[in-house]
Design a protein around this motif. Structure first.
Motif, PDB file in Angstrom:
ATOM      1  N   GLU A  79      28.577  37.734   8.284  1.00  0.00           N
ATOM      2  CA  GLU A  79      27.127  37.688   8.143  1.00  0.00           C
ATOM      3  C   GLU A  79      26.604  36.259   8.294  1.00  0.00           C
ATOM      4  O   GLU A  79      25.541  36.031   8.870  1.00  0.00           O
ATOM      5  CB  GLU A  79      26.734  38.252   6.767  1.00  0.00           C
ATOM      6  N   LYS A  80      27.377  35.286   7.792  1.00  0.00           N
ATOM      7  CA  LYS A  80      26.939  33.887   7.841  1.00  0.00           C
ATOM      8  C   LYS A  80      27.131  33.251   9.203  1.00  0.00           C
ATOM      9  O   LYS A  80      26.583  32.182   9.471  1.00  0.00           O
ATOM     10  CB  LYS A  80      27.710  33.068   6.799  1.00  0.00           C
ATOM     11  N   ASP A  81      27.909  33.879  10.087  1.00  0.00           N
ATOM     12  CA  ASP A  81      28.171  33.298  11.395  1.00  0.00           C
ATOM     13  C   ASP A  81      26.964  33.414  12.306  1.00  0.00           C
ATOM     14  O   ASP A  81      26.218  34.403  12.266  1.00  0.00           O
ATOM     15  CB  ASP A  81      29.349  34.004  12.087  1.00  0.00           C
ATOM     16  N   GLY A  82      26.801  32.413  13.169  1.00  0.00           N
ATOM     17  CA  GLY A  82      25.870  32.554  14.272  1.00  0.00           C
ATOM     18  C   GLY A  82      26.492  33.397  15.364  1.00  0.00           C
ATOM     19  O   GLY A  82      27.662  33.785  15.286  1.00  0.00           O
ATOM     20  N   PRO A  83      25.743  33.713  16.406  1.00  0.00           N
ATOM     21  CA  PRO A  83      26.315  34.462  17.538  1.00  0.00           C
ATOM     22  C   PRO A  83      27.315  33.600  18.279  1.00  0.00           C
ATOM     23  O   PRO A  83      27.339  32.371  18.140  1.00  0.00           O
ATOM     24  CB  PRO A  83      25.091  34.758  18.400  1.00  0.00           C
ATOM     25  N   ARG A  84      28.152  34.223  19.080  1.00  0.00           N
ATOM     26  CA  ARG A  84      29.113  33.469  19.881  1.00  0.00           C
ATOM     27  C   ARG A  84      28.405  32.858  21.088  1.00  0.00           C
ATOM     28  O   ARG A  84      27.685  33.530  21.806  1.00  0.00           O
ATOM     29  CB  ARG A  84      30.260  34.363  20.348  1.00  0.00           C
ATOM     30  N   GLY A  85      28.634  31.572  21.284  1.00  0.00           N
ATOM     31  CA  GLY A  85      28.145  30.914  22.479  1.00  0.00           C
ATOM     32  C   GLY A  85      29.124  31.107  23.621  1.00  0.00           C
ATOM     33  O   GLY A  85      30.143  31.796  23.500  1.00  0.00           O
ATOM     34  N   ALA A  86      28.835  30.487  24.746  1.00  0.00           N
ATOM     35  CA  ALA A  86      29.684  30.649  25.927  1.00  0.00           C
ATOM     36  C   ALA A  86      31.083  30.082  25.716  1.00  0.00           C
ATOM     37  O   ALA A  86      32.018  30.485  26.395  1.00  0.00           O
ATOM     38  CB  ALA A  86      29.027  29.976  27.132  1.00  0.00           C
ATOM     39  N   GLU A  87      31.240  29.153  24.770  1.00  0.00           N
ATOM     40  CA  GLU A  87      32.580  28.656  24.453  1.00  0.00           C
ATOM     41  C   GLU A  87      33.396  29.693  23.697  1.00  0.00           C
ATOM     42  O   GLU A  87      34.602  29.553  23.515  1.00  0.00           O
ATOM     43  CB  GLU A  87      32.493  27.368  23.634  1.00  0.00           C
ATOM     44  N   ASN A  88      32.745  30.753  23.255  1.00  0.00           N
ATOM     45  CA  ASN A  88      33.372  31.855  22.527  1.00  0.00           C
ATOM     46  C   ASN A  88      33.663  31.498  21.074  1.00  0.00           C
ATOM     47  O   ASN A  88      34.615  32.022  20.489  1.00  0.00           O
ATOM     48  CB  ASN A  88      34.636  32.356  23.223  1.00  0.00           C
ATOM     49  N   VAL A  89      32.863  30.603  20.502  1.00  0.00           N
ATOM     50  CA  VAL A  89      32.923  30.319  19.069  1.00  0.00           C
ATOM     51  C   VAL A  89      31.533  30.569  18.484  1.00  0.00           C
ATOM     52  O   VAL A  89      30.527  30.450  19.196  1.00  0.00           O
ATOM     53  CB  VAL A  89      33.372  28.868  18.789  1.00  0.00           C
ATOM     54  N   PRO A  90      31.462  30.944  17.199  1.00  0.00           N
ATOM     55  CA  PRO A  90      30.142  31.147  16.595  1.00  0.00           C
ATOM     56  C   PRO A  90      29.331  29.855  16.608  1.00  0.00           C
ATOM     57  O   PRO A  90      29.832  28.777  16.274  1.00  0.00           O
ATOM     58  CB  PRO A  90      30.478  31.579  15.163  1.00  0.00           C
ATOM     59  N   LEU A  91      28.075  29.974  16.994  1.00  0.00           N
ATOM     60  CA  LEU A  91      27.196  28.816  17.038  1.00  0.00           C
ATOM     61  C   LEU A  91      26.775  28.407  15.623  1.00  0.00           C
ATOM     62  O   LEU A  91      26.689  29.244  14.726  1.00  0.00           O
ATOM     63  CB  LEU A  91      25.955  29.126  17.865  1.00  0.00           C
ATOM     64  N   THR A  92      26.523  27.120  15.457  1.00  0.00           N
ATOM     65  CA  THR A  92      26.056  26.580  14.187  1.00  0.00           C
ATOM     66  C   THR A  92      24.575  26.260  14.297  1.00  0.00           C
ATOM     67  O   THR A  92      24.183  25.452  15.148  1.00  0.00           O
ATOM     68  CB  THR A  92      26.814  25.291  13.819  1.00  0.00           C
ATOM     69  N   PRO A  93      23.729  26.886  13.480  1.00  0.00           N
ATOM     70  CA  PRO A  93      22.298  26.550  13.535  1.00  0.00           C
ATOM     71  C   PRO A  93      22.067  25.055  13.362  1.00  0.00           C
ATOM     72  O   PRO A  93      22.677  24.409  12.514  1.00  0.00           O
ATOM     73  CB  PRO A  93      21.711  27.339  12.353  1.00  0.00           C
ATOM     74  N   ARG A  94      21.224  24.500  14.229  1.00  0.00           N
ATOM     75  CA  ARG A  94      20.788  23.107  14.175  1.00  0.00           C
ATOM     76  C   ARG A  94      21.887  22.102  14.509  1.00  0.00           C
ATOM     77  O   ARG A  94      21.679  20.900  14.371  1.00  0.00           O
ATOM     78  CB  ARG A  94      20.165  22.783  12.797  1.00  0.00           C
ATOM     79  N   ARG A  95      23.057  22.587  14.991  1.00  0.00           N
ATOM     80  CA  ARG A  95      24.126  21.675  15.408  1.00  0.00           C
ATOM     81  C   ARG A  95      24.707  22.035  16.771  1.00  0.00           C
ATOM     82  O   ARG A  95      25.410  21.228  17.368  1.00  0.00           O
ATOM     83  CB  ARG A  95      25.263  21.650  14.373  1.00  0.00           C
ATOM     84  N   SER A  96      24.459  23.227  17.267  1.00  0.00           N
ATOM     85  CA  SER A  96      24.989  23.661  18.562  1.00  0.00           C
ATOM     86  C   SER A  96      23.910  23.560  19.631  1.00  0.00           C
ATOM     87  O   SER A  96      22.742  23.861  19.371  1.00  0.00           O
ATOM     88  CB  SER A  96      25.478  25.115  18.494  1.00  0.00           C
ATOM     89  N   ILE A  97      24.314  23.147  20.819  1.00  0.00           N
ATOM     90  CA  ILE A  97      23.394  23.130  21.958  1.00  0.00           C
ATOM     91  C   ILE A  97      24.056  23.803  23.158  1.00  0.00           C
ATOM     92  O   ILE A  97      25.279  23.868  23.265  1.00  0.00           O
ATOM     93  CB  ILE A  97      22.947  21.700  22.346  1.00  0.00           C
ATOM     94  N   ALA A  98      23.205  24.282  24.055  1.00  0.00           N
ATOM     95  CA  ALA A  98      23.638  24.784  25.358  1.00  0.00           C
ATOM     96  C   ALA A  98      23.390  23.695  26.390  1.00  0.00           C
ATOM     97  O   ALA A  98      22.336  23.058  26.383  1.00  0.00           O
ATOM     98  CB  ALA A  98      22.857  26.051  25.716  1.00  0.00           C
ATOM     99  N   VAL A  99      24.369  23.479  27.275  1.00  0.00           N
ATOM    100  CA  VAL A  99      24.295  22.418  28.268  1.00  0.00           C
ATOM    101  C   VAL A  99      24.617  22.989  29.648  1.00  0.00           C
ATOM    102  O   VAL A  99      25.005  24.150  29.793  1.00  0.00           O
ATOM    103  CB  VAL A  99      25.271  21.270  27.934  1.00  0.00           C
ATOM    104  N   ASP A 100      24.465  22.155  30.655  1.00  0.00           N
ATOM    105  CA  ASP A 100      24.816  22.525  32.029  1.00  0.00           C
ATOM    106  C   ASP A 100      26.333  22.536  32.151  1.00  0.00           C
ATOM    107  O   ASP A 100      26.989  21.496  32.121  1.00  0.00           O
ATOM    108  CB  ASP A 100      24.201  21.502  32.997  1.00  0.00           C
ATOM    109  N   ARG A 101      26.913  23.720  32.303  1.00  0.00           N
ATOM    110  CA  ARG A 101      28.367  23.860  32.311  1.00  0.00           C
ATOM    111  C   ARG A 101      29.018  23.294  33.562  1.00  0.00           C
ATOM    112  O   ARG A 101      30.231  23.116  33.602  1.00  0.00           O
ATOM    113  CB  ARG A 101      28.741  25.335  32.158  1.00  0.00           C
ATOM    114  N   GLY A 102      28.215  23.029  34.596  1.00  0.00           N
ATOM    115  CA  GLY A 102      28.757  22.406  35.789  1.00  0.00           C
ATOM    116  C   GLY A 102      28.905  20.906  35.664  1.00  0.00           C
ATOM    117  O   GLY A 102      29.536  20.262  36.513  1.00  0.00           O
TER     118      GLY A 102
END
Length: 379
Positions: A281-304
């Motif tokens: 319940e406390k986890d964020g959704p999985r990002g593209a790295e396949n780990v749960p995202l952390t609110p206010r600490r995870s970002i999405a970037v240009d993967r290329g």
């Protein structure tokens, strides 16, 4: 469990071919003392998020969308980090300063995203009439830079054609009109506008009538071009650029249901999901790295251009004017996240983070922390 070497091999095998933008990237070396607010940040919180990326690298967890593979120097930094356990703020700050050097990327755009919490039903009933679909078994994901016979360049999805070869996967309008009906792909039914915004965010928590909830995470896309409806509203004079927040767009769609449905269908991109029962319940959704995202600490970037796990220092402001100076970790990507000085800030889950994310379109100074062994930028 796979080892460090296997992790690098897996990432390399999944990697899209680097583009010209990566080769032309110019970075300017800095000192940590140049980063306004650096000493005041919560380095222990940033370290916990970085360690989550490091565990994925160590264990060879395949990303759901491949990025540049971790360099040997990033792998070594991860080994060192995981050997520290759970350091306090001072020790975490010392680790980052010892293991990385900051480089100015430049000024660019920071937007926001979040995990919606919405209502829905396992069966269509009343206003819950729009399904979120599981990934079809005939969807072929085309790696970046590659093509398939019969599919125009630039499309990222296809299926086998009846006469041989391949054809583009159906677009949003065709899917909504029933192109995939009768295949049992319906995971849950939600309101039409909610469904559209879940596609934009790439994940959701769906509350069911019995009080339980489903966690839906990204599991593929049809490969068609993404078109932001906010931009379309501005171009057509229906909304100002400064006023095109997520809340304003939702209000316009609610007030103009027929025109809104047609507008949403102009975004040909369509997202498929899977139910993830492994998340707490406390986890964020999985990002593209396949780990749960952390609110206010995870970002999405240009993967290329960047590897997952790289730390970035952001110097910006929130929409309400509050200063945002924070160490973030690259753990996700997105179709609209293109360019070195460009990122999407994960605000968290629910309506309050959604309000923050929906209003974010901030000019931001981006600084990347490169592992010491990699601290030789291309010129």
């Amino acid at each position: 469990m796979r080892g460090w070497g296997a992790a690098m091999a897996i990432c390399a095998a999944l990697l899209p071919a680097p583009g010209a933008a990566a080769a032309s990237r110019t970075l300017t070396p800095m000192n940590f003392g140049d980063l306004a607010g650096w000493a005041q940040d919560d380095h222990a919180a940033a370290f916990r998020t970085f360690a989550a990326s490091c565990r994925a690298i160590r264990d060879g967890v395949p990303p759901s969308r491949a990025a540049l593979p971790p360099t040997p120097a990033l792998v070594r930094a991860c080994e060192d980090a995981l050997g520290l356990g759970t350091p306090d703020g001072d020790a975490a700050r010392a680790f980052f300063e010892r293991s990385f050097q900051p480089f100015l990327v430049g000024d660019g755009m920071l937007t926001g995203y979040y995990e919606p919490e919405i209502d829905g039903s396992r069966t269509p009933i009343g206003r819950f009439n729009t399904p979120l679909l599981a990934r079809p078994d005939d969807l072929v994901t085309i790696p970046d830079g590659e093509t398939l016979p019969g599919v125009p360049p630039g499309l990222g999805g296809a299926r086998k054609a009846a006469g041989g070869g391949f054809e583009p996967y159906p677009d949003r309008a065709a899917i909504e009109d029933g192109a995939l009906a009768g295949r049992g792909l319906e995971l849950v039914y939600v309101e039409p506008v909610d469904a559209f915004f879940v596609h934009i965010q790439g994940s959701s928590r769906v509350r069911l009538p019995d009080g339980s909830a489903l966690r839906l995470v990204f599991d593929g896309r049809n490969g068609r071009k993404f078109s932001g409806i906010g931009r379309l509203l501005v171009e057509r004079g229906l909304m100002t650029k400064s006023g095109a927040s997520m809340a304003a767009i939702r209000a316009w769609l609610a007030a103009n249901p027929r025109e809104g449905r047609a507008l949403m269908r102009e975004n040909a991109s369509y997202i498929f999901f899977r139910i993830d029962d492994s998340l707490d319940e406390k986890d964020g959704p999985r990002g593209a790295e396949n780990v749960p995202l952390t609110p206010r600490r995870s970002i999405a970037v240009d993967r290329g251009l960047w590897s997952y796990g790289l730390p970035f220092w952001l110097d910006s402001r929130f929409p309400d004017g509050e200063t945002l100076r924070r160490l973030m970790i690259a753990q996700d990507t997105g179709s609209a996240i293109l360019g070195a000085a460009r990122a999407d800030y994960f605000a968290g889950t629910g309506d309050a983070p959604g309000s923050v994310a929906g209003g974010m379109k901030q000019q931001t100074r981006f600084v990347v922390l490169l592992p010491r062994g990699d601290a030789a930028p291309e010129r």
